[in-house]
Design a protein around this motif. Structure first.
Motif, PDB file in Angstrom:
ATOM      1  N   SER A 171     -11.773   8.144  -1.386  1.00 35.75           N
ATOM      2  CA  SER A 171     -10.658   9.059  -1.131  1.00 35.75           C
ATOM      3  C   SER A 171     -10.217   9.607  -2.478  1.00 35.75           C
ATOM      4  O   SER A 171     -10.886   9.392  -3.497  1.00 35.75           O
ATOM      5  N   ASN A 190       0.822  -1.203   0.000  1.00 37.48           N
ATOM      6  CA  ASN A 190       0.000   0.000   0.000  1.00 37.48           C
ATOM      7  C   ASN A 190       0.857   1.254   0.000  1.00 37.48           C
ATOM      8  O   ASN A 190       0.576   2.237  -0.708  1.00 37.48           O
ATOM      9  N   THR A 213      -3.188   8.856   2.816  1.00 39.00           N
ATOM     10  CA  THR A 213      -4.125   7.744   2.612  1.00 39.00           C
ATOM     11  C   THR A 213      -3.568   6.434   3.152  1.00 39.00           C
ATOM     12  O   THR A 213      -4.338   5.486   3.361  1.00 39.00           O
ATOM     13  N   TYR A 228     -11.201  -0.514   0.735  1.00 39.17           N
ATOM     14  CA  TYR A 228     -10.866   0.856   1.087  1.00 39.17           C
ATOM     15  C   TYR A 228     -12.023   1.787   0.742  1.00 39.17           C
ATOM     16  O   TYR A 228     -12.697   1.617  -0.276  1.00 39.17           O
ATOM     17  N   GLU A 245      -6.121   4.142   5.229  1.00 40.80           N
ATOM     18  CA  GLU A 245      -6.562   2.866   4.675  1.00 40.80           C
ATOM     19  C   GLU A 245      -6.135   1.674   5.516  1.00 40.80           C
ATOM     20  O   GLU A 245      -6.889   0.720   5.696  1.00 40.80           O
ATOM     21  N   ARG A 246      -4.915   1.701   6.054  1.00 44.88           N
ATOM     22  CA  ARG A 246      -4.387   0.492   6.695  1.00 44.88           C
ATOM     23  C   ARG A 246      -4.764   0.345   8.162  1.00 44.88           C
ATOM     24  O   ARG A 246      -4.844  -0.782   8.653  1.00 44.88           O
ATOM     25  N   THR A 274     -10.545  -6.957   2.457  1.00 42.05           N
ATOM     26  CA  THR A 274     -10.173  -5.547   2.558  1.00 42.05           C
ATOM     27  C   THR A 274     -10.894  -4.706   1.509  1.00 42.05           C
ATOM     28  O   THR A 274     -10.880  -5.038   0.322  1.00 42.05           O
ATOM     29  N   GLY A 308     -12.809  -0.294  -4.344  1.00 38.43           N
ATOM     30  CA  GLY A 308     -12.107  -0.336  -3.079  1.00 38.43           C
ATOM     31  C   GLY A 308     -11.559  -1.696  -2.718  1.00 38.43           C
ATOM     32  O   GLY A 308     -10.755  -1.818  -1.791  1.00 38.43           O
TER      33      GLY A 308
END
Length: 620
Positions: A440, A363, A383, A437, A387-388, A435, A458
């Motif tokens: 953004s 990422n 981001t 996201y 995100e993480r 996952t 995402g």
């Protein structure tokens, strides 16, 4: 695999020509760098391999050890990680040496003889039910070797600086002063300060980088301990080469066969830890761990011939209060980032630690590369944490539940099939495919999601077979997406291809605006067309030039960007059907880390241009 576009290659095509900082790369750690990676674990080595694709960026990776990792603790490789290995070019080789988990069996007390165990269920592993990639077991040290090879063979020629210890840092508006000490090699004892634009802490659960930026782990340690050992044994237990969860009146075992055909890893339940134990359980001798394993396996025998490695741990679940150095009240962009165990720790039994750590690195890597090469605004770096960190919290929640189920006593289990049911029902999460996201600057909205239901915005781009028009070969569309920092733009054609041709003409100026004038036409965007017809029915001479770019110093046509969806001799699938793609045509934009960024109709060229204007900077 494509090569020769810069001229004839007679050697290993995986070794890319050195460029930029990779030419005459200095042996010693320089005083100034763009990115300093602290720690050569899974996140750090993936990050180095990714940044090796950005040769104008000076990247160094320091490691306290004097050389490569010899014996890694992590070993579980989830399908999403294998998919990532494929992007870095070594999936086939590591799969060949790994143990492939085909089944997971569950054992419990024999109702007639509770002191004995019997097999209660045999379940297929989840991996190949939800992905074309397998679920593997392979030593972490080998994973690091492969990423080290990718980093060393990339244009920037990145290799770890071993024997260098991080001791502290200070951050200012323009960069970071990093204090290091050479603890091995010719400069042993030397203390230095290295100036870096960005620092990434990949230095584990006891992260010095985390402490230096004032971040703290938030969470707790459960009152339960496990012994773990890598062993070669002789045994009459019939499932020794199958992954097993074993519950008995004497405790619990998670048994995982390892690569090579003989080695196995055994997690042995050591029971509840007294409140006043003060971590004394961590001193449990290996003989005691072996003895308890033998009791749990009764009536089967366990003759341990060699212990390659062992440890004792208490299950902990922690997430760091921030993944970078920007406080909630702070302004500006982050300068220091945390990855892997430096920002999330949990038990090892769900096989997530190394896998999630690598996705942290994936990422972050392309984002640092894009900002430092002027492709993207500095705001992109915010981001990473956004995100993480939610992913890490989801991991902790999942692992807490899985660990609790694994540690139960027989009297606490009402349904012997419960653990097997949970294992299969939650498969998408441990596989790495859950996952998603949120919106953004690099993840668009879902207004047009219905045009391609199988590519959720995402989430990671889920590949499917197509046929390459130029030669009729069936290939996985997503497997062309290498970890080279480029955006992928998949243009799925309307039935006649008329709308696709119009899209190609209208979007070309937008793509050119972000592409360096001295770079290849596809240096930033790898644009591919997928037609609905059979490959025999696609006239490649009528395909728009956008999908047949001329690349390299020789200006050679790239013939491998045009595909057909209809079934043919070599594939029975149709990606339009498989992924719910509108027959009116659709554009799917995929980020450099393989996550879907946008789904748009072919007519929405202005909307696509607006999206790229938020994610990228015009080329200079």
């Amino acid at each position: 695999m494509q090569f020769h576009h810069h001229g004839y290659v007679s050697g290993d095509p995986r070794v890319q020509p050195a460029a930029g900082t990779g030419i005459d790369r200095p042996r010693d750690l320089p005083d100034e760098v763009d990115v300093l990676i602290v720690g050569s674990g899974p996140a750090g080595m993936l990050l180095a391999a990714q940044l090796s694709q950005y040769p104008t960026v000076t990247t160094r990776i320091i490691e306290r050890r004097e050389g490569r990792l010899v014996l890694g603790q992590a070993d579980g490789i989830q399908p999403r990680s294998v998919e990532t290995f494929q992007a870095f070019g070594f999936a086939e080789r590591i799969v060949a040496e790994a143990y492939n988990i085909a089944y997971m069996n569950f054992w419990g007390p024999d109702p007639e003889h509770p002191g004995n165990i019997i097999r209660t269920s045999r379940t297929d592993d989840y991996a190949l039910k939800i992905s074309e990639f397998p679920h593997l077991i392979v030593n972490q040290a080998r994973v690091l070797d492969y990423f080290a090879e990718a980093a060393a063979n990339g244009p920037a020629r990145i290799a770890p600086d071993y024997g260098v210890e991080f001791t502290g840092l200070e951050v200012d508006a323009d960069g970071v002063d990093v204090h290091v000490r050479h603890i091995a090699g010719a400069r042993q004892g030397a203390v230095r300060t290295v100036r870096a634009k960005y620092v990434v802490g990949c230095d584990g659960a006891r992260s010095g980088v985390r402490d230096a930026i004032g971040r703290t782990h938030v969470g707790d340690v459960s009152a339960h301990a496990w012994g773990v050992m890598d062993v070669v044994v002789n045994t009459d237990f019939p499932d020794w080469r199958t992954k097993c969860a074993i519950n008995s009146t004497a405790g619990n075992i998670l048994h995982i066969p390892r690569e090579g055909g003989y080695l196995s890893r055994i997690y042995v339940d050591l029971g509840e830890v007294a409140p006043d134990d003060d971590h004394r359980v961590r001193q449990t001798p290996i003989d005691e761990i072996i003895r308890r394993a033998g009791e749990i396996l009764h009536p089967y025998t366990l003759d341990v011939k060699e212990v390659a490695w062992h440890s004792v741990y208490e299950v902990g679940h922690r997430v760091t209060d921030g993944f970078d150095d920007v406080t909630p009240e702070g302004e500006g962009s982050p300068r220091v980032f945390l990855t892997g165990d430096a920002c999330h720790t949990h038990s090892a039994k769900a096989g997530q630690g190394m896998n999630v750590s690598m996705q942290d690195g994936f990422n972050l890597g392309w984002k640092l590369g894009s900002v430092l090469t002027g492709r993207a605004p500095e705001t992109l770096l915010a981001t990473y944490a956004a995100e993480r960190r939610p992913v890490a919290q989801e991991l902790i929640d999942f692992d807490r539940e899985w660990s609790s189920l694994m540690a139960r006593k027989p009297g606490e289990i009402s349904d012997p099939q419960e653990l097997a049911t949970y294992y299969l029902a939650t498969a998408e999460f441990p596989s790495g495919f859950m996952t998603q996201y949120g919106p953004s600057q690099i993840v668009g909205g879902v207004r047009h999601q219905a045009l391609a239901d199988g590519f959720p915005v995402g989430k990671r781009f889920k590949s499917s077979p197509v046929v390459r028009v130029s030669d009729g070969n069936a290939v996985h569309l997503g497997h062309h997406a290498k970890a080279d920092g480029r955006w992928r733009v998949y243009a799925f054609a309307d039935a006649a291809g008329v709308e696709l041709a119009a899209w190609a003409q209208l979007i070309a100026p937008t793509l050119q605006r972000f592409t360096p004038s001295d770079g290849d036409a596809d240096a930033v965007f790898d644009v591919k067309a997928v037609y609905q017809q059979r490959f025999e029915d696609v006239d490649i001479s009528g395909v728009p030039d956008l999908f047949l770019p001329r690349t390299g110093p020789l200006g050679l046509i790239d013939w491998e960007k045009v595909f057909a969806a209809a079934p043919s001799t070599w594939t029975a699938t149709d990606i339009f059907e498989e992924r719910g793609i509108s027959r009116d045509g659709v554009v799917v934009v995929v980020r450099p880390d393989q996550y879907v960024a946008a789904v748009l109709p072919l007519a929405a060229t202005a909307e696509l241009a607006t999206f790229f204007e938020g994610a990228l900077l015009p080329a200079v």
